[in-house]
Design a protein around this motif. Structure first.
Motif, PDB file in Angstrom:
ATOM      1  N   GLN A 122       0.808  -1.227   0.000  1.00 48.25           N
ATOM      2  CA  GLN A 122       0.000   0.000   0.000  1.00 48.25           C
ATOM      3  C   GLN A 122       0.836   1.270   0.000  1.00 48.25           C
ATOM      4  O   GLN A 122       0.385   2.327  -0.401  1.00 48.25           O
ATOM      5  CB  GLN A 122      -0.902   0.028   1.243  1.00 48.25           C
ATOM      6  N   PRO A 152      -1.517   2.846  -3.170  1.00 49.26           N
ATOM      7  CA  PRO A 152      -2.615   3.060  -2.226  1.00 49.26           C
ATOM      8  C   PRO A 152      -3.895   2.349  -2.666  1.00 49.26           C
ATOM      9  O   PRO A 152      -4.635   1.846  -1.841  1.00 49.26           O
ATOM     10  CB  PRO A 152      -2.787   4.578  -2.238  1.00 49.26           C
ATOM     11  N   LEU A 199      -4.863  -0.873  -4.208  1.00 51.04           N
ATOM     12  CA  LEU A 199      -4.193  -2.141  -4.503  1.00 51.04           C
ATOM     13  C   LEU A 199      -4.667  -2.782  -5.801  1.00 51.04           C
ATOM     14  O   LEU A 199      -3.944  -3.543  -6.424  1.00 51.04           O
ATOM     15  CB  LEU A 199      -4.390  -3.118  -3.337  1.00 51.04           C
TER      16      LEU A 199
END
Lengths: 526, 378
Positions: free
Chosen positions: A360, A364, A366
């Motif tokens: 992540q 951010p 995924l």
């Protein structure tokens, strides 16, 4: 999203305050036992010189103890102030040993330290001796519980992630406290404290022997410390070896960094005595090797191997890919805890949740993660190799140096010739900083080698910090550095001064505080 | 009530007891630091005052450590959210608190007046500032604090440092300082004689008066202040996060519990009674009795705040539904159970050896012995 600079500053602050705290703790751990041993001799033989010894070393103990206590206070609260996500994520497990440390150990240590200092006239001989022993047991029990907490960060056994409370929860208290990492690390660390105290007492005694002051006290102190030191150093090295063996199994990335092992090698693996690792090129320069030694050290055999960085990164990539669905399912569960499909998906991938978190940082979202981002996250799983490699070598080198030193000290002392070996006495004085340096290196190996995780394989460091502003972090870092710098100057000044003043000579007025006429003419404070 | 909910309530009560012990024992030592320069006019008088708490402050301080540890272990979300949110205030507390061990241990090592005066001021600051922060924290709990959570429980504090120093929090801060100074002065009376005793006696009367006034004003203030009310959520004993409940703010809501359980009015009554009793006992030179009444006063004050807040632990002023409660901030059942076991064994043991330590060191501290250079004195 957390600001990377804030995470870095939080790490610098934690490392600085922990390393600083760890300057004082080992001396407390060891010196408390030496005090108890000296007083035991006093109580059993009735010889007043041992009382004088216990009181003199006790005074130095207290100067050091004050700063250990003070800097320990900030450590206990720093998890909350600066690592709030970490604290709520693992507080269910990590908080317990810290609270038990207070209940079982620190309370006992602190209550009886007051009686140890103030109780010489109020307590009977036996009661006072008991108080001194309880201080020693208290401080060492304290170390046990702190290392149980630390052991969980290194090898998080006895806990599992609960999607309904969004945190790790305790599943087995027994597993938590009997984890192999905890067992070896407790013994390794507390005995390192005994070595520290033994070097300190030997060094200060040598100073008196060089100046031909307080000779009977110095000779007795030196002998006790030297014998204690020989045993303790052997213990530290043995348990250090056990810790390496544990790391090979539970933290292969730390081991690879300690040994500068970029690529797998055929058994028996050679040991890199000297090397200059490059993290970006993933190779070593200027290598000096000892054949076969690495297999022997870390697998206790000649036919087994451990993984190198290349294989470990490949493993990490697979786990990151498995971690993606875990995080995605968790996000659904956060909104809707009753979603059975999400729960099933989460359960299937929960063991790789931490690796999903790791990704992540680069992705951010995924679902949009690219192979390049996965590779970057996998690269992160390797700790800073050069720093870990060299901290480890300095620690081990200094440990072997101290072993040789204590063997000599014990021999010379038992032959009653140590007072004539001026070269050795000078060396002994210069040895005083050595165990402190070795301790700090040990901390660096353990905690830098754990990166990029705060809880190994479970929680990445980059997520763990509090969401402060950079300005707050700069402010607190400057405050800590400023205060701690002043403290160390005062402490060293008082320690050196107390050593120069020396122990109270029996019969002297104002026992304990008499200044030799030569020092600065007249009576010091009462 | 199931086992988990029972454990949650037990730990909430235990935390209250720990905070009371912290306030009484650490507050007493900090109180001595705060009044040191006033009650002790000469170096010898100050050393007598310091030696009265000398054998005990180290052990007492562990109530603070234990308080922190217990919050971490039993209410980790509270530990994480409150201490990071109160960052600058926490630093103020910690930075002044870590000066205290050094003040005690290092002050009397060197005789130079400048050295000792410096440490006297250090002891003043490290006594007064932490107690104001401790009291102000309770004030801010009652007012609510601006924070919220993201989906994964990352917490964000959106207030400023100065927001924590609002008038109500300052009032509770000064209340805590007055009680601490009162207890410190009572302890000095226990161990001192002569002028030192007389000045400490005066301090008890002034600080008890201030505390009575502030506790009364604070109580009236809380009547009018918006309180928090839990109107829905998973409830006690159910594993949950603070994202699953509904909370509203209602003026006067902090009195709801007192309305439902009138017996709770005993808490403020004990608070007032203890303060008045301590004041009267000091006037009658019965400082030991006064000390115990002072401890009762602290317990009453803290119980009052706790009774008003329950089940809230840290209300959120910006998003009340994300407030921390006993139900959503606690540890898991297993952890609470293990910790309850450890507390059941070790808290009585601690009380036993602490009492023994005070008993062994009881009596007046001799100024002559210190002046003569008694080796072990501060």
């Amino acid at each position: 999203m957390i600001n990377g600079t804030v995470v870095d500053l939080s790490r610098v602050q934690f490392a600085a305050t922990a390393l600083y705290h760890f300057l004082f703790v080992p001396l407390t751990l060891g010196l408390s036992f030496l005090l108890a041993a000296m007083e035991t001799v006093y109580v059993t033989t009735g010889k007043p010189i041992y009382k004088q010894m216990a009181q003199f070393w006790g005074k130095l103990f207290m100067i050091n103890f004050a700063l250990g206590v003070a800097t320990g206070l900030t450590m206990e609260f720093q998890f909350g102030t600066n690592w709030s996500f970490y604290s709520s994520f693992v507080g269910d497990i990590f908080g317990a040993p810290l609270a038990i440390e207070g209940l079982m150990a620190f309370f006992m240590e602190s209550t009886f330290v007051g009686l140890m200092v103030f109780g010489w006239e109020r307590l009977s001989k036996g009661q006072h001796l008991a108080a001194t022993w309880l201080v020693a047991f208290g401080s060492n029990l304290s170390a046990l519980w702190i290392l149980v907490a630390n052991g969980f960060m290194q090898d998080p056994v006895g806990a599992t992630f609960d999607p309904f409370t969004m945190r790790m929860q305790l599943t087995s208290f027994q597993k938590l406290i009997f984890s192999p990492d905890v067992q070896s690390k407790f013994v390794h660390t507390s005995i390192a404290g005994y070595v520290t105290a033994a070097v300190f007492v030997t060094g200060v005694s040598a100073f008196y022997l060089l100046r031909k002051r307080h000779v009977p006290l110095a000779k007795r102190s030196l002998r006790m410390a030297a014998l204690f030191g020989v045993l303790a150093t052997i213990g530290v090295i043995t348990l250090g070896d056990a810790l390496g063996f544990v790391a090979a199994r539970v933290q292969p990335t730390k081991l690879a960094a300690m040994e500068g092992l970029w690529k797998a090698q055929a058994a028996p693996m050679p040991f890199n005595l000297i090397a200059f690792p490059s993290q970006t090129e993933q190779k070593n320069d200027g290598v000096v090797q000892v054949p076969d030694l690495l297999s022997l050290l870390v697998t206790h055999s000649l036919d087994r191997t451990v993984l190198g960085v290349d294989a470990l990164e490949r493993q990490a990539r697979r786990r990151i890919e498995q971690g993606i669905p875990a995080v995605q399912a968790l996000r659904v569960l956060a909104r809707d805890p009753t979603n059975a499909a999400a729960l099933a998906k989460f359960t299937a991938h929960r063991r790789d949740l931490g690796y999903g978190f790791l990704l992540q940082r680069y992705a951010p979202d995924l679902s949009q993660a690219t192979p390049a981002q996965v590779r970057a996250a996998a690269r992160d799983t390797i700790p800073p190799v050069a720093a870990v490699f060299w901290s480890f070598r300095v620690m081990v080198g200094l440990g072997l140096l101290m072993l040789a030193f204590f063997v000599l000290a014990a021999l010379y002392s038992l032959h009653n010739t140590v007072q004539n070996k001026r070269w050795f006495l000078k060396v002994a004085v210069w040895m005083i900083p050595v165990p402190f340096l070795a301790n700090e290196c040990g901390w660096l190996v353990a905690e830098l080698g754990r990166q990029p995780w705060t809880v190994f394989d479970v929680l990445p460091t980059w997520m763990s910090a509090s969401t402060h502003s950079v300005a707050y972090m700069v402010f607190s870092l400057i405050g800590f550095l400023g205060l701690y710098s002043i403290f160390i100057v005062i402490e060293l000044y008082l320690l050196v001064r107390a050593i120069r003043l020396g122990p109270a000579e029996p019969g002297g007025a104002g026992e304990g505080r008499t200044v030799p006429a030569a020092a600065h003419g007249g009576k010091a404070e009462g | 009530m199931g086992l988990y909910a029972t454990l949650q309530v037990i730990w909430w009560l235990l935390l209250g007891v720990l905070l009371m012990a912290l306030a009484v024992m650490v507050g007493m030592d900090m109180g001595v630091g705060a009044i040191l320069r006033y009650v002790g006019r000469t170096d010898l008088e100050r050393r007598v005052a310091l030696n009265i708490i000398g054998p005990h402050w180290d052990g007492n301080q562990v109530w603070f450590v234990l308080g922190g540890g217990a919050i971490f272990a039993a209410f980790p979300l509270l530990y994480a959210t409150a201490f990071s949110g109160f960052y600058v205030v926490m630093l103020l507390l910690l930075w002044t608190m870590i000066l205290r061990p050094l003040g005690f241990e290092y002050r009397s090592q060197i005789e130079r007046p400048a050295w000792r005066n410096t440490w006297d001021w250090v002891l003043f600051v490290s006594g007064a500032v932490p107690m104001i922060v401790f009291g102000a924290a309770f004030g801010n709990l009652l007012r609510g604090v601006p924070f919220h959570f993201e989906w994964d429980m990352t917490s964000f504090y959106t207030g400023s440092f100065l927001g924590l120093l609002n008038p109500f929090a300052l009032l509770t801060g000064v209340l805590a300082l007055s009680l601490a100074a009162m207890m410190g002065a009572l302890m000095v009376m226990n161990g001192a004689e002569g002028a030192l005793f007389q000045r400490a006696r005066g301090v008890v009367q002034v600080t008890a008066g201030v505390a009575i006034a502030l506790f009364a004003v604070g109580g009236l203030w809380v009547h009018a202040m918006p309180g928090y009310r839990l109107i829905g959520g998973p409830g006690p004993g159910v594993p949950q996060t603070p994202l699953q409940q509904s909370v509203v703010t209602v003026p006067g809501a902090w009195l709801t519990n007192f309305g439902a359980y009138p017996l709770l009015w005993l808490a403020p009554l004990v608070g007032f009674g203890g303060m008045i009793g301590a004041w009267l006992a000091a006037r009658a030179d019965r400082s030991h009795l006064g000390w115990w009444l002072g401890a009762l006063a602290w317990s009453g004050v803290i119980a009052t705040a706790g009774a008003a807040l329950f089940p809230f632990m840290l209300p959120s002023s910006t998003d009340p539904s994300m407030s921390l409660t006993v139900w959503n901030a606690s540890s898991s059942k297993d952890t609470l159970l293990w910790m309850a076991g450890f507390a059941a064994v070790f808290v009585p043991l601690i009380l036993w050896y602490t009492s023994w330590a005070f008993w062994v060191m009881r009596g007046k501290v001799s100024a002559e012995k210190i002046a003569r250079g008694d080796e072990h004195a501060y």
